[in-house]
Structure formats: C-alpha cells, structure tokens
Design an enzyme around this catalytic site. Structure first.
Site, PDB file in Angstrom:
ATOM      1  N   HIS A 232       0.828  -1.201   0.000  1.00 21.66           N
ATOM      2  CA  HIS A 232       0.000   0.000   0.000  1.00 21.66           C
ATOM      3  C   HIS A 232       0.869   1.260   0.000  1.00 21.66           C
ATOM      4  O   HIS A 232       2.077   1.206   0.242  1.00 21.66           O
ATOM      5  CB  HIS A 232      -0.951   0.015   1.196  1.00 21.66           C
ATOM      6  CG  HIS A 232      -0.263   0.032   2.525  1.00 21.66           C
ATOM      7  ND1 HIS A 232       0.252  -1.096   3.121  1.00 21.66           N
ATOM      8  CD2 HIS A 232       0.011   1.061   3.367  1.00 21.66           C
ATOM      9  CE1 HIS A 232       0.794  -0.783   4.272  1.00 21.66           C
ATOM     10  NE2 HIS A 232       0.677   0.521   4.442  1.00 21.66           N
ATOM     11  N   ARG A 300       5.113  -9.215  17.213  1.00 20.40           N
ATOM     12  CA  ARG A 300       5.789  -8.006  16.725  1.00 20.40           C
ATOM     13  C   ARG A 300       5.030  -6.774  17.226  1.00 20.40           C
ATOM     14  O   ARG A 300       3.831  -6.637  17.003  1.00 20.40           O
ATOM     15  CB  ARG A 300       5.803  -8.022  15.199  1.00 20.40           C
ATOM     16  CG  ARG A 300       6.411  -6.807  14.502  1.00 20.40           C
ATOM     17  CD  ARG A 300       6.079  -6.924  13.015  1.00 20.40           C
ATOM     18  NE  ARG A 300       6.776  -5.989  12.170  1.00 20.40           N
ATOM     19  CZ  ARG A 300       6.335  -4.775  11.842  1.00 20.40           C
ATOM     20  NH1 ARG A 300       5.192  -4.323  12.364  1.00 20.40           N
ATOM     21  NH2 ARG A 300       7.021  -4.011  11.009  1.00 20.40           N
TER      22      ARG A 300
END
Length: 321
Positions: A232, A300
């Site tokens: 994106h 994460r």
C-alpha cells in the site's frame, strides 16, 4: 653433356626441402608460443572470473541481499547492527500534486531514513509496556491488534471499540500520566528528526491520524483489518499523510520471525529489520510503496506515527482524562 655439379653445391630441390623444413620448424615454434600465450591468457581470465565470483558470493552470503519469496531483497538495516543514521533519497512521486501544497513542508525531497540513535532500547521497552497494558483490555481475534491512544480505538474480537468509553473505569488503572508523557516525548523526537532530515521546520508538521500501536502475531486473519501484509501507499490510503514513521518495539528473529518492513522498488525489495528502539521514517507517497511480511511466529510490536503538512488534519497529543 650434363653439367657437372661442384662438391658442396645445392640443387634447387635440396634447397627447397631445407627451407621447407625450417619454415615448418618456425611454424611449430610460433604455434607453441601462441598456444602458451593463449593458455596464460585463459588462466588469467579464469583467475579474474573466480575472484569476481568469490566476491559476489561473499556479498550474497554477507546478508546484504537475500533471496526470498518476494524476490531479491536488499537489507537496509540489519537487526543486529546499531545505526546512527542512514538515509536513502528517492525521486518524489506526483502524489503530492493532487493535494494542497504547503510551502516549507510538502515534500520536495523524498526518501527513507533509519536511525537507532534517538530512542533507546530501554525507552522502547517502556513504550512496549504501554502497548501491552492497553491491548490487554482487548485484542483482535485475528493476527493484527490496534491501540490508538488518540481516538481510543482498540481492537476487540472482530471489531473496534472506543477504549475510553468502553473501559472508562479501567483506563486510569491501566495507564499513568508518565506513560502519556513518554509517548509525547518520543513523538517530538521523531518529528524533529524527520524535519531535520528533509530540511523543513518541525513546527510546520502536524501529528495526524491514524497514529497507533500495532501488535502482530501469526493468528489466522478473521477480517480485512487483520490482513496487514498487502502492499500500500500511505498517501493514497490516508490523503493527509506526508511523512510516516515507525518505531519498533521488539526484535526481528528474537521476538518474532517474518514481519520485516519492505519497500517495494522497481526490480528490488528493500527491507528494514525491526529492532527495539529503531525508527524508520519516509515520505508517504508512492515513491515508498511498502508492505509488512507475514509474521510466522512470536509477536511483533511497533508504533506508527504520522505527520501532515495540512493544519486542518492535525491532531493533538493524547491525554489521560
């Protein structure tokens, strides 16, 4: 009467045979010399080719380039190294032309920077604890959970809730004023670094939404919000974005596998390996098309902090109310 030959004289035939023998000997010698030269030349070229191949192999094995499922990936910053500062300039896209320009802020110089020098690992651990506390109130059923201290948006199952309203009685028990002060201080340091890098005034930049914590694991995606890995462009997704930054709060290969940040350039994918305290920042246009690899194991943590040049899209720092 046939003429008599004097002793020692040569007939044309005998002289021709001797000359032919000598010529043949010269050809053999010449051929041997040429063959020797050619062999030496081949050996030299083979040696050069071997040295070049060895150098290239060493370069490949050094980790500067990795061959992965997304093709050749140049590692801009390894998890194990501590970078004072690194900047790669790239040509600006035309994305900014379709929005109102703000002189002295709208990007004219574009690129991507990385630094491990403005946020310490100890500070990153403290900031991660803010994320852990907030996300303990909710969390996505899929692999990606979001916590936005500004709007209060919090992943909860397959939906989002406003944390400040939904958990109003727990918010003050969860966070402290010190948490919010640290958050503001970190944001200011990142903003100043971006302004210095791109030669603009930090006062011409405004914090913009969405700015949020992310927690990603390898759980199966349940909704489109969990599919964080799609390529994106921030300026296309969020028209207000001019500068994007990421502060990593956990370590690639130690806390999680996969999950690298990938700039997708023509002919190459260039990667930043997350490291606690590492800040990666970049101009938000299509010159910095990117995606995050799927996390294969572990968890994460990161914060996305974004800035706009348009004061109409600016937001204030979060406050504990």
């Amino acid at each position: 009467m046939a003429p008599q030959r004097r002793a020692g004289s040569r007939t044309p035939e005998s002289g021709g045979a001797g000359a032919g023998a000598r010529a043949e000997e010269r050809r053999r010698l010449s051929s041997g010399v040429k063959g020797s030269v050619q062999k030496d030349s081949r050996r030299k070229w083979l040696k050069v080719a071997f040295l070049l191949s060895s150098a290239m192999l060493g370069y490949l094995l050094s980790g500067s380039y990795l061959l992965g499922e997304d093709g050749v990936t140049e590692v801009l910053a390894h998890q194990g190294e501590s970078l004072q500062y690194k900047f790669i300039e790239v040509p600006c896209s035309e994305d900014y032309d379709s929005h109102k320009r703000f002189e002295g802020c709208t990007p004219r110089k574009c690129g991507r920077g990385i630094t491990d020098a403005i946020i310490s690992r100890e500070e990153a651990e403290r900031i991660r604890r803010i994320a852990e506390k907030g996300l303990s109130l909710g969390g996505s059923d899929g692999g990606a959970s979001i916590l936005d201290l500004h709007s209060g948006a919090l992943s909860l199952g397959k939906h989002f809730v406003n944390m400040y309203r939904y958990f109003s009685d727990k918010v003050h028990d969860t966070f402290t004023e010190e948490d919010f002060h640290l958050y503001r201080d970190v944001r200011q340091r990142i903003q100043q670094k971006i302004a210095l890098t791109f030669g603009i005034s930090s006062s011409s930049m405004y914090l913009t939404k969405p700015t949020f914590f992310s927690r990603i694991n390898n759980s199966e995606a349940k909704t489109a919000h969990d599919e964080y890995w799609h390529p994106h462009i921030d300026k296309v997704t969020y028209g207000s974005f001019d500068y994007t930054s990421l502060l990593y709060l956990s370590d690639y290969t130690e806390d999680f596998g996969g999950g690298r940040f990938v700039f997708m350039d023509e002919g190459a994918n260039r990667t930043v390996e997350p490291r606690a305290g590492r800040v990666s920042f970049f101009t938000s246009g299509s010159e910095n098309l990117h995606h995050v690899e799927k996390v294969h194991w572990g968890t994460r943590y990161a914060i996305t902090i974004s800035f706009t040049c348009n004061p109409d899209h600016g937001i204030g720092d979060p406050v504990l109310t």
